[in-house]
Write a protein that holds these residues in place. Sequence first.
Motif, PDB file in Angstrom:
ATOM      1  N   VAL A 180      -3.062   3.832  -8.293  1.00  0.00           N
ATOM      2  CA  VAL A 180      -2.966   2.541  -8.387  1.00  0.00           C
ATOM      3  C   VAL A 180      -4.006   2.043  -7.091  1.00  0.00           C
ATOM      4  N   ARG A 181      -3.796   2.806  -5.989  1.00  0.00           N
ATOM      5  CA  ARG A 181      -4.834   2.028  -4.908  1.00  0.00           C
ATOM      6  C   ARG A 181      -6.369   2.154  -5.604  1.00  0.00           C
ATOM      7  N   MET A 206       4.950   1.336  -7.052  1.00  0.00           N
ATOM      8  CA  MET A 206       4.402   2.456  -7.852  1.00  0.00           C
ATOM      9  C   MET A 206       3.609   3.466  -7.271  1.00  0.00           C
ATOM     10  N   SER A 217       2.851  -6.784 -12.216  1.00  0.00           N
ATOM     11  CA  SER A 217       3.494  -6.441 -11.042  1.00  0.00           C
ATOM     12  C   SER A 217       4.441  -7.328 -10.400  1.00  0.00           C
ATOM     13  N   ALA A 251      -0.011  -0.025 -15.360  1.00  0.00           N
ATOM     14  CA  ALA A 251      -1.210  -0.319 -14.314  1.00  0.00           C
ATOM     15  C   ALA A 251      -2.496   0.129 -14.306  1.00  0.00           C
ATOM     16  N   LEU A 252      -2.508   1.648 -14.625  1.00  0.00           N
ATOM     17  CA  LEU A 252      -3.778   2.020 -14.683  1.00  0.00           C
ATOM     18  C   LEU A 252      -4.359   1.673 -16.032  1.00  0.00           C
ATOM     19  N   LEU A 293       0.053  -4.027  -5.634  1.00  0.00           N
ATOM     20  CA  LEU A 293       0.387  -3.064  -6.787  1.00  0.00           C
ATOM     21  C   LEU A 293       0.834  -1.826  -6.378  1.00  0.00           C
ATOM     22  N   ALA A 294       0.509  -1.382  -5.217  1.00  0.00           N
ATOM     23  CA  ALA A 294       1.094   0.166  -4.931  1.00  0.00           C
ATOM     24  C   ALA A 294       2.471  -0.277  -4.287  1.00  0.00           C
ATOM     25  N   THR A 313      -2.685  -6.815 -14.274  1.00  0.00           N
ATOM     26  CA  THR A 313      -1.818  -5.990 -13.529  1.00  0.00           C
ATOM     27  C   THR A 313      -1.098  -7.007 -12.506  1.00  0.00           C
ATOM     28  N   THR A 355       3.384   2.556 -13.340  1.00  0.00           N
ATOM     29  CA  THR A 355       1.983   3.001 -12.720  1.00  0.00           C
ATOM     30  C   THR A 355       1.093   3.316 -13.975  1.00  0.00           C
TER      31      THR A 355
END
Length: 540
Positions: free
Chosen positions: A131-132, A126, A445, A456-457, A122-123, A441, A453
Motif C-alpha cells: 500500500v505504501r 492494511m 479507507s 486499495a491497490l 492508507l497503511a 482510496t 489491501t
Amino acid sequence: MSTEYVILAANEASEHRTLIISLFTAFVLATLGITVWAGRQTKDAADFYAGGRQFSGFQNGLAISGDYMSAASFLGIAGAIALSGYDGFLYSIGFLVAWLIALLLVAEPLRNSGRYTMGDVLAYRMRQRPVRTAAGVSTIIVSIFYLLAQMAGAGVLVSLLLGITSEAGKIGIVALVGVLMIMYVSIGGMKGTTWVQMVKAVLLMFGALLLTFLVLLKFNFNISDLLGTAAENSGKGDAFLEPGLKYGIDSMTKLDFVSLGIALVLGTAGLPHILIRFYTVPTAQAARKSVLWAIGLIGAFYLMTLALGFGAAALMSPKEITDSNPAGNTAAPLLALHLGGVDSTWGAILLASISAVAFATILAVVAGLTLASSSSFAHDIYANVIKRGQASEKQEMKAARWSTVFIGIVAIGLGALARDLNVAGLVALAFAVAASANLPTILYSLFWKRFTTQGALWSIYGGLVTAVGLVLFSPVVSGAATSMFPDVDFHWFPLSNPGIISIPVGFLLGWLGTLLSKEEPDKAKYAELEVRSLTGTGAH
C-alpha cells in the motif's frame, strides 16, 4: 511565435532590464534567505515533513492558498478567460468548489489519521509495504503532472520578460526554476516551503488586487462596460459572455467539459501537496480553520480572475495574446504592461512587478510539489518498504533530499516539452489523475469498513494507469496544433481530460477489488481508525 506586440513588450522589458532583473533577484534572494533560516531550525523528520506542526490555522490557510493558487490560477485561467470568455472562467469555479469536498470529507480525518503522508492513512489498517509503494508511486506521478504546468508557466513568463526567443534559452529558464526548487526543498524542508508559500500568497493577492483595481478604474468601475468591450474586442460578440464558446461546439466538447468539471471538483481532495499541508497544524480544529481561511482567500482571488481575463480581452486582441503564447499564458503580464502604458516606465515597472509575483507563485508551488513527492518517496517507499521501518530519521531525510534532486531533473525534462501548453489545462490533468488514483482510496479507507489491501491497490494502480494512459493517447499529447507533439498523431481518445472515465474506474476498481479479495478486513483496526479520524484521539 513573436509578433509586433510581443516584440514591443520585449523591447519595453529590455529598456528596463536592470529593474526586472533586480526585482527577480531580490525575490529569489529573499526566499532563499527564508529557506536557509528555516533550514537551520529543521532538526528532525517532523520538522522536515510537517514543519514541526507549529503553524496556526491562519498561517496554514495562507500557505495552502499560496500552494493552491499556482501558475494555472494566475497565468492559465487569465489566458483561458481572455481567449474563451465564460468557458474559461469555468476553471475558477471548479477549482473553488473543490474545496468544499476537501473541507467536508478529507481535511480533519486525514489530519487525525496520518503522520506525514497519504501513505500513513492508507497503511494504518492494511498491509504496509504494497500500500505504501502504491501511495508513493501515485504521489510522485500526480506531482510530476502538476509540476509540468509550473515549469511551462516559468518558461513562458521569463522568456517574455527577457526577450528570449530561442528554444535553448527557454529550456534554460525551466532548468533554472528546477534548480531553485531543489534548493528550497533540500535546505528548508516544510518549514522553509511554508514560509515561502505564505510570502507568495500575500504578494499574489496584492498583485491580483492591484490589477483588478486598475482594470475597473480603466472602465470607471462599470463592469457592464468592461464585459461589453471584452466581448466586442474578442470578435465573438455576445457568445464570448455565454456558455459554449469552447465547450459547446459539439457533443464531444460538451463531454470534455463534463470530464473537466468532474476532475476539477474532485481533484483537490486527492492532491498530495495539499494533503500534506494538513499535517503542519497542531490540531484537527486548526486543520478546519486553515481550510476555511484558504477558501476565503482563494475565493476572493478567483473572483479577481474575472477582471484579469476580461480585462485582457478588452484591452488586447486575441491575436496579440496568442502570438505571445499560443495558450494565452502571458495574458496577465501583458495586461499589466497595457494598464501601465506600453511606452512608459510605469508600464515596465508594473510588468516587472506582476511577472515577479507570477514567478514567486511558480517557485512556491514547485517547492510544495517537490516536497510532497520527496516526502512520499523517503517516508513511504525508502523507510517503510525498502528499509522495512528500520531507517533512522537521518537516513530518511537524506533519502528525501536525494529524491528531490531526481524529481527536479524529471520535472525539468518534461517541463521543457510542455512549455507551449495552457498551464490551466495541464493542472486539470493532474487533478484528474489525483481524483482517479488517490481520492477513491482515501475515502474508502476512511469510511468503508470492508475495504482491503487488494481494493486499495486496484483503486490506486487502476485509476493511475487509466488516467495516465488516456492522457498519453489524447489530443493533449499528439494529433492537434496545440498538442505537446503537434507533428505526430497517435491519439485515439477524443477528450482532453480523462476524468469522466478514469475517476469512476478508480472507484469501481476499489469496490471490485475489495469484493473479490479473500483477505478479511481488520475490523478492530478500522474501529480504531474511525475513532481516531473523527475525534483526534491518539493523533500526532
